[in-house]
Scaffold this active site. Structure first.
Site, mmCIF file in Angstrom:
data_model
loop_
_atom_site.group_PDB
_atom_site.id
_atom_site.type_symbol
_atom_site.label_atom_id
_atom_site.label_comp_id
_atom_site.label_asym_id
_atom_site.label_seq_id
_atom_site.Cartn_x
_atom_site.Cartn_y
_atom_site.Cartn_z
ATOM 1 N N GLU A 97 0.845 -1.199 0.000
ATOM 2 C CA GLU A 97 0.000 0.000 0.000
ATOM 3 C C GLU A 97 0.878 1.247 0.000
ATOM 4 O OE1 GLU A 97 -2.734 1.136 -0.552
ATOM 5 O OE2 GLU A 97 -4.416 0.051 0.297
ATOM 6 N N ASP A 98 0.371 2.321 -0.575
ATOM 7 C CA ASP A 98 1.090 3.588 -0.483
ATOM 8 C C ASP A 98 0.790 4.280 0.840
ATOM 9 O OD1 ASP A 98 -1.530 3.884 -1.361
ATOM 10 O OD2 ASP A 98 -1.129 5.696 -2.494
ATOM 11 N N ASP A 101 -4.878 4.964 6.026
ATOM 12 C CA ASP A 101 -5.561 6.125 6.566
ATOM 13 C C ASP A 101 -6.593 5.620 7.582
ATOM 14 O OD1 ASP A 101 -6.806 8.612 6.774
ATOM 15 O OD2 ASP A 101 -6.668 9.041 4.645
ATOM 16 N N PHE A 150 -2.594 16.295 4.178
ATOM 17 C CA PHE A 150 -2.927 15.759 2.850
ATOM 18 C C PHE A 150 -1.641 15.656 2.031
ATOM 19 C CE2 PHE A 150 -4.495 15.572 -1.445
ATOM 20 C CZ PHE A 150 -5.591 14.736 -1.317
ATOM 21 N N ARG A 163 1.017 12.277 -8.718
ATOM 22 C CA ARG A 163 1.472 10.921 -8.380
ATOM 23 C C ARG A 163 2.945 10.751 -8.741
ATOM 24 N NH1 ARG A 163 -2.995 7.587 -7.239
ATOM 25 N NH2 ARG A 163 -4.903 8.059 -8.382
#
Ligand code: PRP
Length: 173
Positions: A97-98, A101, A150, A163
């Site tokens: 996963e990047d 959250d 963010f 990205r």
């Protein structure tokens, strides 16, 4: 208007941390073939960099889920958009996963993937925002624990942009 982005984690820091993760995982899986599962689209950059630094053979597959609505807050609903191409039964699976959250995406994926009987199953995330967690779930390995900001870059987007930034940035408010 173009947003102003400041560096949170530099390209050099990200590269060094990924090298450490790759070394740790390569030692752990010595003599085995590791099967990486990337969660599209954000994990792609991290997955490739990690794979390039691994010293054991790596195979790859991808899944796509939708966890967010249109904005920056989670809808709470996770939907499977694209399933894996291959079976994971009996394989040494590492889910990549990047970012973690709320934990909703991971909790959904862990549930459906463990049912498919992999030989082993581990979760590696580049970034973790533990402050945002609503589901009790933790990755096995984390690149960086970050504050509730963010973030963009290294696979992470803002309305699909940024990205491709080679570092982790934050959009100035
Ligand atoms: C991001 C990220 C995780 C998920 C984490 O994906 O890649 O899959 O959100 O959030 P959670 O812990 O609250 O579930 P996103 O839906 O933004 O898709 P993308 O990777 O295509 O940008």
């Amino acid at each position: 208007m173009a947003e102003k982005i400041s560096v949170l984690i530099s390209e050099d820091e990200v590269d060094k941390r990924i090298a450490q993760l790759a070394e740790q995982l390569s030692n752990e899986y010595e003599g085995k073939v590791v099967h990486f599962i990337g969660v599209l689209k954000g994990s792609v950059f991290f997955m490739c960099e990690l794979a390039k630094k691994m010293t054991v053979p790596v195979t790859m597959d991808f899944m796509s889920v939708s966890s967010y609505g249109n904005g920056t807050t989670s809808s709470g609903i996770v939907k499977l958009i694209k399933d894996l191409d291959e079976s994971i039964e009996g394989r040494e699976v590492i889910l990549i996963e990047d970012i973690m959250d709320s934990g909703r995406t991971l909790s959904y994926l862990v549930k459906i993937l463990k049912e498919r009987k992999p030989a082993s199953f581990k979760v590696v995330t580049l970034l973790d925002k533990p402050e945002r967690r609503v589901v009790e779930i933790e990755p096995d390995l984390t690149g960086f624990v970050i504050p509730d900001r963010f973030v963009v870059g290294y696979g992470l987007d803002c309305a699909q942009k940024y990205r491709n930034l080679p570092y982790i940035g934050v959009i100035a408010e």
